[in-house]
Design an enzyme around this catalytic site. Structure first.
Site, PDB file in Angstrom:
ATOM      1  N   TYR A 141       0.815  -1.213   0.000  1.00 49.79           N
ATOM      2  CA  TYR A 141       0.000   0.000   0.000  1.00 49.79           C
ATOM      3  C   TYR A 141       0.851   1.266   0.000  1.00 49.79           C
ATOM      4  CZ  TYR A 141      -4.520  -2.256   0.880  1.00 49.79           C
ATOM      5  OH  TYR A 141      -5.671  -2.976   0.770  1.00 49.79           O
ATOM      6  N   LYS A 191       3.967 -15.489   2.300  1.00 48.69           N
ATOM      7  CA  LYS A 191       4.215 -16.177   1.022  1.00 48.69           C
ATOM      8  C   LYS A 191       5.719 -16.406   0.933  1.00 48.69           C
ATOM      9  CE  LYS A 191       2.850 -17.744  -3.053  1.00 48.69           C
ATOM     10  NZ  LYS A 191       2.023 -18.962  -3.213  1.00 48.69           N
ATOM     11  N   ASP A 223      -1.930 -18.570   0.205  1.00 49.54           N
ATOM     12  CA  ASP A 223      -2.912 -19.261  -0.662  1.00 49.54           C
ATOM     13  C   ASP A 223      -3.572 -20.394   0.105  1.00 49.54           C
ATOM     14  OD1 ASP A 223      -0.398 -20.441  -0.656  1.00 49.54           O
ATOM     15  OD2 ASP A 223      -0.365 -20.910  -2.797  1.00 49.54           O
ATOM     16  N   ASP A 247      -6.022  -7.535   4.046  1.00 43.16           N
ATOM     17  CA  ASP A 247      -7.181  -6.916   3.391  1.00 43.16           C
ATOM     18  C   ASP A 247      -8.008  -7.999   2.708  1.00 43.16           C
ATOM     19  OD1 ASP A 247      -8.794  -4.813   2.296  1.00 43.16           O
ATOM     20  OD2 ASP A 247      -7.759  -5.099   0.387  1.00 43.16           O
ATOM     21  N   ASP A 251     -11.912  -9.832   4.088  1.00 41.45           N
ATOM     22  CA  ASP A 251     -13.175  -9.853   3.318  1.00 41.45           C
ATOM     23  C   ASP A 251     -13.650 -11.295   3.146  1.00 41.45           C
ATOM     24  OD1 ASP A 251     -13.053  -7.066   2.943  1.00 41.45           O
ATOM     25  OD2 ASP A 251     -13.840  -7.221   0.905  1.00 41.45           O
TER      26      ASP A 251
HETATM   27  C1  IPM Z   1     -10.307  -1.848   4.032  1.00 42.57           C
HETATM   28  C2  IPM Z   1     -10.564  -1.207   2.692  1.00 42.57           C
HETATM   29  C3  IPM Z   1      -9.449  -0.211   2.401  1.00 42.57           C
HETATM   30  C4  IPM Z   1      -8.153  -0.999   2.341  1.00 42.57           C
HETATM   31  C5  IPM Z   1      -9.639   0.631   1.138  1.00 42.57           C
HETATM   32  C6  IPM Z   1     -10.939   1.396   1.155  1.00 42.57           C
HETATM   33  C7  IPM Z   1      -8.487   1.554   0.904  1.00 42.57           C
HETATM   34  O1  IPM Z   1     -10.688  -2.173   1.703  1.00 42.57           O
HETATM   35  O2  IPM Z   1     -10.220  -1.127   5.026  1.00 42.57           O
HETATM   36  O3  IPM Z   1     -10.195  -3.069   4.082  1.00 42.57           O
HETATM   37  O4  IPM Z   1      -7.811  -1.578   1.310  1.00 42.57           O
HETATM   38  O5  IPM Z   1      -7.460  -1.042   3.360  1.00 42.57           O
HETATM   39 MG    MG Z   2     -10.688  -4.154   2.429  1.00 42.79          MG
END
Ligand code: IPM
Ligand code: MG
Length: 369
Positions: A141, A191, A223, A247, A251
């Protein structure tokens, strides 16, 4: 106690979910005798539109003067084609970097009454209770060089995965500390079969683990971790990993709970000024439609009460209210599974009523008490 909270609503559903969280905090304040003050600041697309920059200096100052920060979400199609310094996400990333919010804690808990809301089989997710500890201020990032250029007539793009060893040490250490108060197991995800940075990460994890003989350390390639999260999520307790892997895995893990709209997070700094935000995005397609699930943000507020203000019983009251409201069958669209659902505001109302002790469940309990 008096506490001052910076509220950065952001874009899309950000304003409606943070409004809900503020209302919840007000009820907590009334019930437990605290005074919470709120100071709104601009961030993301909203800030770009009004000030020309995604993180105005004024917002940063509001944050610095506060005891904690609550953030909604940033981003939307309106700004998607902007150059990187004028993207909403850049505001959030700058905020994380400037306040050194290096440790992002993303707890994944499956609520009993939502077991059937997950696309994963109920027997696999029963009692899942894991914590993803995501490094938040380094890695892909932020590393440089970063950008696009034309080299010898060829269009190129580069991002850099860079970490200082000390950045790895502090996040891994945080994971071990957390594991000590949980099931005493850390899974470090990397990784290392391909990436140099991951090989250093593994070394760091081994070294840090020596300071925590009561905690078991296990390494897992990212993975494989992505696969194991679905195959057998109960094997995990604390999962620690670098920014980008965290990240993606968080999710994925949210689907164990049924919806991305359920997962809160805390981003911790060394200074003691921490930020709380749902892990989901700004969902511009449903903004203002009453369809957003406010629970991730409300659970983020519970984390704020516990971690920034040491208000354990207040945090528990919020978590219990969410649990009870779900048990009573209230669902926003994302977790309704085709059944009848309620709006964002109705969900906020039900949760507030439970905290205040005037909700349906509290009232029934009072009759039988
Ligand atoms: C999160 C989001 C952020 C990230 C984005 C909005 C920049 O996806 O907080 O997980 O990638 O960190
Ligand atoms: Mg995110």
């Amino acid at each position: 106690m008096n506490k001052s909270i910076a509220v950065l609503a952001g874009d899309g559903i950000g304003p409606e979910i943070t409004r809900g969280a503020i209302e919840v905090l007000k009820v907590v304040g009334e019930r437990y005798g605290h005074k919470f003050e709120f100071h709104q600041g601009l961030i993301g697309g909203a800030a770009i539109d009004q000030t020309g920059t995604p993180l105005p200096e004024e917002t940063l100052n509001i944050c610095k003067k506060s005891d904690a920060i609550l953030l909604g979400a940033v981003g939307g199609p309106k700004w998607d084609k902007n150059q990187s310094h004028l993207r909403p996400e850049t505001g959030l990333l700058q905020l994380r970097k400037k306040l050194e919010l290096y440790a992002n804690l993303r707890p994944v808990q499956v609520f009993k009454s939502l077991r059937d809301a997950s696309p994963i089989r109920a027997d696999l997710i029963q009692d899942v209770d894991l914590m993803i500890v995501r490094e938040l201020t380094g890695g892909l990032y932020f590393g440089t060089p970063k950008g696009r250029s034309i080299q010898n007539g060829v269009e190129t793009a580069v991002d850099t995965l860079f970490y200082e060893k000390s950045e790895m040490e502090r996040i891994v250490k945080k994971a071990f500390e957390l594991a000590q108060s949980r099931s005493k197991k850390v899974t470090s995800v990397d990784k290392a079969n391909v990436l140099e940075s991951s090989r250093m990460w593994r070394e760091v994890a081994e070294n840090v683990s020596k300071e925590f003989p009561d905690v078991k350390l296990e390494h897992m390639l990212v993975d494989n971790a992505a696969m194991q999260l679905i195959r057998d999520p109960k094997q995990f307790d604390v999962v620690v990993t670098e920014n980008m892997f965290g990240d993606i895995l968080s999710d994925e893990a949210s689907m164990l709970t049924g919806s991305l709209g359920m997962l809160p997070s805390a981003s911790l700094s060394m200074s003691g000024l921490h930020l709380y935000e749902p892990i989901h995005g700004s969902a511009p397609d449903i903004a203002g439609a009453g369809k957003a699930n406010p629970i991730a943000t409300i659970l983020s507020v519970a984390m704020m009460l516990r971690m920034s203000f040491n208000m354990d019983k207040e945090a528990e009251a919020v978590e219990r209210a969410v649990n009870d409201v779900l048990d009573a069958g209230f669902r926003t669209a994302d977790i309704a599974d085709g059944e009848k659902c309620i709006t964002t505001n109705e969900m906020i109302h039900e949760i507030k009523a439970e905290i205040a002790g005037t909700g349906m469940i509290s009232s029934i309990m009072a009759i039988y008490a």
